[in-house]
Motif scaffolding. Structure first.
Motif, PDB file in Angstrom:
ATOM      1  N   SER A   1      46.512  43.523  19.131  1.00 20.13           N
ATOM      2  CA  SER A   1      45.817  43.449  20.566  1.00 20.13           C
ATOM      3  C   SER A   1      46.733  42.350  21.311  1.00 20.13           C
ATOM      4  O   SER A   1      47.652  41.635  20.807  1.00 20.13           O
ATOM      5  CB  SER A   1      44.518  42.796  20.659  1.00 20.13           C
ATOM      6  OG  SER A   1      44.379  41.444  20.112  1.00 20.13           O
ATOM      7  N   THR A   2      46.458  42.054  22.732  1.00 21.75           N
ATOM      8  CA  THR A   2      47.285  41.336  23.536  1.00 21.75           C
ATOM      9  C   THR A   2      47.095  39.794  22.754  1.00 21.75           C
ATOM     10  O   THR A   2      48.018  39.179  22.719  1.00 21.75           O
ATOM     11  CB  THR A   2      47.019  41.328  24.858  1.00 21.75           C
ATOM     12  OG1 THR A   2      47.534  42.766  25.527  1.00 21.75           O
ATOM     13  CG2 THR A   2      47.771  40.313  25.805  1.00 21.75           C
ATOM     14  N   LEU A   3      45.883  39.520  22.633  1.00 19.07           N
ATOM     15  CA  LEU A   3      45.408  38.153  22.220  1.00 19.07           C
ATOM     16  C   LEU A   3      46.182  38.047  20.823  1.00 19.07           C
ATOM     17  O   LEU A   3      46.821  37.018  20.448  1.00 19.07           O
ATOM     18  CB  LEU A   3      44.080  37.867  22.210  1.00 19.07           C
ATOM     19  CG  LEU A   3      43.582  36.672  21.683  1.00 19.07           C
ATOM     20  CD1 LEU A   3      44.179  35.513  22.520  1.00 19.07           C
ATOM     21  CD2 LEU A   3      42.121  36.290  21.663  1.00 19.07           C
TER      22      LEU A   3
ATOM     23  N   THR B   1      47.673  47.202  21.455  1.00 16.52           N
ATOM     24  CA  THR B   1      46.300  47.065  21.196  1.00 16.52           C
ATOM     25  C   THR B   1      45.762  48.400  20.474  1.00 16.52           C
ATOM     26  O   THR B   1      45.945  49.699  20.843  1.00 16.52           O
ATOM     27  CB  THR B   1      45.482  46.875  22.458  1.00 16.52           C
ATOM     28  OG1 THR B   1      46.057  45.708  23.301  1.00 16.52           O
ATOM     29  CG2 THR B   1      44.073  46.839  22.245  1.00 16.52           C
TER      30      THR B   1
ATOM     31  N   CYS C   1      41.571  42.629  16.128  1.00 19.97           N
ATOM     32  CA  CYS C   1      41.344  43.700  17.237  1.00 19.97           C
ATOM     33  C   CYS C   1      39.902  44.038  17.531  1.00 19.97           C
ATOM     34  O   CYS C   1      39.045  43.687  18.597  1.00 19.97           O
ATOM     35  CB  CYS C   1      41.856  44.999  17.207  1.00 19.97           C
ATOM     36  SG  CYS C   1      41.931  45.964  18.330  1.00 19.97           S
TER      37      CYS C   1
ATOM     38  N   ARG D   1      35.061  36.970  23.679  1.00 17.49           N
ATOM     39  CA  ARG D   1      36.217  37.622  23.991  1.00 17.49           C
ATOM     40  C   ARG D   1      37.256  37.162  23.143  1.00 17.49           C
ATOM     41  O   ARG D   1      38.120  36.264  23.220  1.00 17.49           O
ATOM     42  CB  ARG D   1      36.484  36.787  25.667  1.00 17.49           C
ATOM     43  CG  ARG D   1      35.630  37.198  26.577  1.00 17.49           C
ATOM     44  CD  ARG D   1      36.173  36.881  28.055  1.00 17.49           C
ATOM     45  NE  ARG D   1      37.512  37.492  28.445  1.00 17.49           N
ATOM     46  CZ  ARG D   1      38.032  37.565  29.443  1.00 17.49           C
ATOM     47  NH1 ARG D   1      37.483  36.905  30.460  1.00 17.49           N
ATOM     48  NH2 ARG D   1      39.066  38.221  29.569  1.00 17.49           N
TER      49      ARG D   1
ATOM     50  N   TRP E   1      40.215  43.072  21.391  1.00 18.86           N
ATOM     51  CA  TRP E   1      40.667  43.892  22.283  1.00 18.86           C
ATOM     52  C   TRP E   1      39.752  43.582  23.734  1.00 18.86           C
ATOM     53  O   TRP E   1      40.093  43.919  24.729  1.00 18.86           O
ATOM     54  CB  TRP E   1      40.164  45.355  21.983  1.00 18.86           C
ATOM     55  CG  TRP E   1      38.807  45.581  21.974  1.00 18.86           C
ATOM     56  CD1 TRP E   1      38.149  45.561  20.783  1.00 18.86           C
ATOM     57  CD2 TRP E   1      37.750  46.321  22.768  1.00 18.86           C
ATOM     58  NE1 TRP E   1      36.900  45.885  20.916  1.00 18.86           N
ATOM     59  CE2 TRP E   1      36.620  46.195  22.112  1.00 18.86           C
ATOM     60  CE3 TRP E   1      37.889  46.774  24.076  1.00 18.86           C
ATOM     61  CZ2 TRP E   1      35.431  46.778  22.923  1.00 18.86           C
ATOM     62  CZ3 TRP E   1      36.696  47.279  24.742  1.00 18.86           C
ATOM     63  CH2 TRP E   1      35.724  47.434  24.064  1.00 18.86           C
TER      64      TRP E   1
ATOM     65  N   ASP F   1      38.990  40.781  24.811  1.00 15.70           N
ATOM     66  CA  ASP F   1      39.625  39.636  25.559  1.00 15.70           C
ATOM     67  C   ASP F   1      40.248  40.277  26.997  1.00 15.70           C
ATOM     68  O   ASP F   1      40.487  39.654  27.903  1.00 15.70           O
ATOM     69  CB  ASP F   1      40.522  38.829  24.546  1.00 15.70           C
ATOM     70  CG  ASP F   1      41.148  37.603  25.610  1.00 15.70           C
ATOM     71  OD1 ASP F   1      40.269  36.568  25.920  1.00 15.70           O
ATOM     72  OD2 ASP F   1      42.391  37.621  25.717  1.00 15.70           O
ATOM     73  N   GLU F   2      41.177  41.261  26.490  1.00 14.63           N
ATOM     74  CA  GLU F   2      41.689  41.811  27.652  1.00 14.63           C
ATOM     75  C   GLU F   2      41.318  42.867  28.310  1.00 14.63           C
ATOM     76  O   GLU F   2      41.726  43.111  29.619  1.00 14.63           O
ATOM     77  CB  GLU F   2      43.189  42.656  26.935  1.00 14.63           C
ATOM     78  CG  GLU F   2      42.910  43.685  25.976  1.00 14.63           C
ATOM     79  CD  GLU F   2      44.337  44.092  25.212  1.00 14.63           C
ATOM     80  OE1 GLU F   2      45.202  44.752  25.790  1.00 14.63           O
ATOM     81  OE2 GLU F   2      44.247  43.435  24.143  1.00 14.63           O
ATOM     82  N   TRP F   3      40.169  43.503  27.795  1.00 18.93           N
ATOM     83  CA  TRP F   3      39.760  44.716  28.908  1.00 18.93           C
ATOM     84  C   TRP F   3      38.058  44.345  29.225  1.00 18.93           C
ATOM     85  O   TRP F   3      37.444  45.104  29.763  1.00 18.93           O
ATOM     86  CB  TRP F   3      39.473  45.861  27.852  1.00 18.93           C
ATOM     87  CG  TRP F   3      41.043  46.513  27.789  1.00 18.93           C
ATOM     88  CD1 TRP F   3      41.994  46.400  28.637  1.00 18.93           C
ATOM     89  CD2 TRP F   3      41.537  47.524  26.719  1.00 18.93           C
ATOM     90  NE1 TRP F   3      43.185  46.871  28.499  1.00 18.93           N
ATOM     91  CE2 TRP F   3      42.970  47.810  27.376  1.00 18.93           C
ATOM     92  CE3 TRP F   3      40.982  47.967  25.751  1.00 18.93           C
ATOM     93  CZ2 TRP F   3      43.657  48.426  26.399  1.00 18.93           C
ATOM     94  CZ3 TRP F   3      41.788  48.771  24.929  1.00 18.93           C
ATOM     95  CH2 TRP F   3      43.016  49.042  25.186  1.00 18.93           C
TER      96      TRP F   3
END
Length: 895
Positions: free
Chosen positions: A405-407, A434, A630, A648, A651, A653-655
């Motif tokens: 995932s981005t985070l 992600t 994720c 958050r 996944w 956290d970003e969406w």
């Protein structure tokens, strides 16, 4: 009495029914509704008794019933249609085939598009080998423990749908992961049923003469570890599973593949050697037997399979390639995915144990064991010199690496930054893709039918497997009443499923039927239903909802806005702390005051999950941020119109978007006490449910429908649907990792690999002599204007290196209160003379630096190694910076 020998008797199908064998042996049935319905029609009662497993079903159908079906023209027409559909699926053109060079006009390619060998440089790989310690493809093949395995299974299925030429590689665990039950007082109990490969949807890989393919590893002291290779056909993708329970092995070796994540340190090491090294040998054998193209790219899903790189190095050194050149060749075509956000989640072995298994008389006899140990050495500050780190080896053996995932990508870059000293974590070469989930597996048939009625069956199937926001936009036109009736139908199905499972669980716990009448009133199909199901390590916080039990009871029993909760999860057999959390949750759920509103279901697995995700209105996830890499369970729930209520992390956290879910506020600062943090986050969770979630669910309009809730469901499907697909994920792997890795693999000819290895050795030896001597710039005031350009002039010492070996960069960006650069970008500077005999390796560089942003602004200068075969300048972990950060002109500010 016990049988002295066990064997499997297979049914003999009448000729008209022979296609049933092919349909049963290809696991596409696990996500293809029409095929499952065909098997259900064979024997509805037998289908239920088999747990929806066609192989088990066919082993129990009577000869009379088979004869009846062989004469049933309607059934035979359905069988022919299903067989033809599978054949078209297996051999038809799909997304991946549209990317091959054969589909591009020859005139579209230039000489620059081709490598020295003549093939198209951007041609996707002919094949990819995907290694994972576990695979969750279907409950009928129980070879998974949790998210990592389910993700791996979804990866294979999505690759099959897209036509990606993947080969999966794993182990066949004769006991799988454990089955979970509960004692009378709620303590987790483990059971390990024996799995017979002959009763599973598997085929033994055999050579043309009929002999089973066997791969082996050399053991210290002259012994050997042998394994057979079983093949599960996952649509178009073969999954190779190595099995050490063979007669050639002694008792200890036979048990190497006994249990998933079981045994002590040496047992785990042998499992991972068999997975990685034995797995490569199995791939070679499979390709030789079947004619499947050899993989150009090897993808290791987590560090457990990292030894595959050592086996590929051995293949090259056996052909005369030096170790360093072999390492470069292997790295070029290797992708490494990390799933853990904490060092404690990484496998680490004692260096002496590893040395014994890779020393003389064991594996890799022709390779210096010191070189092997160096690959897993923790060279960063705080690293333990006595351990061999599998993730560290995975990163060193792969030219491309990613988080999930981005985070998690950012967390991974910070966690492994010590392997690239001198670079900020943002520059560590770990990207992120992600995760996604395989929608045809996880979307309830009722949801699929609703979509099919709106856009057509074929387009609905494409929307689930390939993606594309346009197909999902059609959700916006779904009728409110249709959505709400669907949600209630799914909730009602979950209620019946929960009651059946709860009754079975209580009987296992020793309860008599006469004690269980209350179960008929458990859950209500008209009450807001929250789901929470996952593994039970401490960081996932199974019991956070119990922090204030009185408040939770009030929510469960609220007179007008009640809540009901379904909980499931397994603790690792060796994790007594996790088992205590399970018991704590079970004891609360056993309370007669609330047991009709909250339940704990043991033995969480794929079969349960497929009922749980669609039937819940809200999916709860409350891990310690940022410890959830994720968290794909919330994705599966979202695809069924379930709303997410989550920290958050991963996944979410970003969406996350307030239009289709809720974010639990966190108190994860470094100074927050652990108990205080949990109290604050539990309070925030209660507030959200009481003040926002439940009121929205029960807020009904004049038509009796919760219109705002339905709109959130609609937005969840339309907005998250195309994002959370495994098809989207696999396309990203193909485009961002697999194809570049294949290009690098093709470019890394033996000569190129030798050249790169020699160059790296030369650069490392000479690097202590590299320095930034002087930096100067046009005179500039403390306040400069946006868009103005500074002329940088730099003098560097390269020693024994030349400008062809390095890149000199200006790095500029915003500066923080400690003069650290943030959001920085690098600009190459050009050589401007120097290097003569009397200049002792000193060179001049210059170039413009544009002040392209307002606020505090600064720059520095650095020297990096540079070579055409490097993926990035940070690859070697070498950098030269100014000795004094206050060098002439450095740190200029623009406000």
């Amino acid at each position: 009495m016990k049988a002295i020998r066990r064997f499997t008797v297979r049914p003999v199908l009448p000729d008209p029914l022979r296609p049933l064998c092919d349909l049963a042996r290809n696991l596409r049935w696990s996500w293809h509704a029409e095929t499952r319905e065909l098997f259900q029609a064979v024997d509805p009662e037998g289908w239920r008794a088999s747990g929806g497993d066609p192989v088990r079903l066919l082993g129990t159908v009577s000869a009379a019933r088979l004869g009846e079906l062989a004469r049933d023209r309607r059934f035979l027409r359905r069988l022919t249609a299903a067989a033809d559909d599978l054949d078209d699926y297996l051999h038809g053109r799909r997304w991946y085939q549209s990317r091959t060079a054969g589909d591009r006009a020859a005139g579209d390619r230039t000489a620059g598009d081709r490598t020295a060998g003549g093939e198209a440089a951007d041609e996707p790989p002919a094949a990819i080998a995907y290694f994972s310690p576990e695979f969750g493809v279907t409950a009928a093949l129980p070879q998974y423990s949790g998210g990592l395995g389910i993700l791996a299974g979804d990866h294979l299925k999505a690759a099959s749908d897209l036509g990606v030429p993947l080969i999966g590689v794993g182990l066949l665990y004769r006991h799988g992961y454990f089955r979970q039950s509960l004692s009378r007082d709620g303590w987790q109990q483990e059971h390990y049923p024996l799995l017979d490969p002959n009763e599973l949807p598997l085929t033994l890989l055999r050579r043309p003469d009929g002999a089973p393919v066997r791969v082996g590893l050399a053991l210290p002291g002259g012994g050997s570890l042998h394994a057979h290779v079983w093949v599960a056909q996952v649509g178009r993708v073969p999954l190779l599973m190595l099995d050490s329970d063979v007669e050639e092995n002694g008792p200890g070796e036979r048990n190497v593949t006994d249990r998933l994540y079981g045994g002590g340190s040496e047992h785990r090491l042998l499992q991972e050697m068999l997975l990685g090294m034995g797995g490569v040998r199995a791939v070679r054998a499979y390709c030789a037997v079947t004619g499947h193209p050899a993989p150009e790219v090897f993808h290791t899903n987590e560090g457990h399979a990292g030894f595959l790189g050592l086996e590929r190095i051995r293949e090259l050194t056996d052909r005369g390639t030096g170790f360093d050149a072999a390492l470069e060749a292997v790295r070029a075509g290797t992708v490494f995915t990390t799933h853990t956000p904490v060092p404690a989640g990484i496998d680490r072995f004692d260096r002496e144990l590893v040395a014994r298994h890779f020393g003389p008389g064991a594996e890799l006899p022709g390779v210096d064991v010191g070189r092997v140990l160096q690959l897993g050495r923790e060279t960063y500050p705080g690293g333990d010199p006595g351990v061999f780190n599998m993730a560290v080896m995975g990163l060193r053996l792969a030219q491309r690496a990613n988080g999930v995932s981005t985070l998690h990508g950012a967390v991974s870059r910070s966690m492994f930054a010590g392997l690239w000293p001198g670079f900020d974590p943002e520059e560590v070469p770990i990207t992120s893709i992600t995760n996604g989930v395989h929608a045809p597996t996880w979307v309830a048939p009722e949801v699929l039918r609703l979509g099919a009625r709106r856009i057509g069956a074929h387009r609905a199937e494409d929307a689930l497997s390939v993606g594309g926001s346009q197909r999902w936009d059609a959700v916006a036109d779904l009728d409110d009443t249709a959505i709400w009736e669907l949600r209630r139908e799914l909730r009602e199905q979950l209620v019946h499923e929960v009651r059946a499972r709860l009754r079975a669980s209580w009987r296992e716990r020793g309860a008599a039927s006469a004690e269980l009448g209350w179960i008929d009133g458990v859950l209500d199909p008209d009450v807001l239903t929250i789901g929470f199901a996952r593994r039970v390590p401490s960081y996932k916080r199974l019991t956070l909802m119990l922090r204030d039990r009185d408040r939770l009871r009030e929510m469960l029993l609220h007179p007008t806005r009640p809540v009901q909760i379904v909980v499931a999860g397994k603790a690792h057999p060796a994790d007594d702390g996790g088992k205590r959390l399970v018991r704590e949750m079970v004891r609360f759920a056993d309370d007669p005051r609330v047991r009709h509103r909250i339940v704990f279901l043991p033995d969480y697995g794929m079969a349960m999950a497929k009922k749980l995700y669609p039937g819940c209105d809200v999916w709860l996830n409350n891990p310690l941020r940022p410890l959830e890499a994720c968290g794909t369970s919330g994705m599966k729930a979202a695809l069924n119109g379930c709303l997410n209520l989550s920290v958050r992390d991963g996944w979410w956290d970003e969406w996350y978007d307030p239009d289709f879910g809720w974010a639990i506020p966190t108190a994860d600062g470094p100074t927050t006490d652990e108990d205080r943090r949990d109290d604050l986050e539990a309070h925030a969770l209660y507030e959200l449910i009481e003040q926002r979630v439940a009121p929205r669910f029960y807020d009904r309009g004049a038509n009796g429908l919760p219109e705002r809730w339905i709109e959130m469901v609609r937005r969840t499907l339309a907005s998250l649907g195309p994002k959370v697909l495994a098809g989207r994920m696999v396309r990203e792997y193909v485009e961002r990792l697999y194809t570049p890795a294949a290009r690098a693999h093709r470019a890394m000819t033996p000569d190129a690999a030798g050249e790169l290895a020699e160059w790296k050795a030369r650069v490392r030896a000479a690097w202590p002599g590299v320095a930034v001597d002087h930096v100067e710039v046009d005179e500039v005031s403390e306040i400069a204007e946006l868009g103005s350009t500074l002329a940088l002039r730099v003098r560097v010492t390269l020693g024994d290196l030349t400008p062809e070996d390095v890149e000199v960069q200006a790095v500029a960006g915003r500066v923080d209160t400690r003069d650290g650069l943030a959001d920085a970008r690098a600009f190459p500077l050009k050589p401007a003379g120097g290097g003569g005999p009397d200049q002792q390796g000193r060179w001049a560089y210059e170039g413009p630096l544009t002040l392209d942003r307002t606020g505090p602004f600064g720059y520095t200068v650095r020297v990096l190694p540079a070579h055409r075969l490097l993926t990035a300048g940070v690859d070697l972990g070498l950098v030269a910076l100014p000795a004094d950060s206050a060098a002439d002109g450095a740190g200029v500010l623009l406000r």
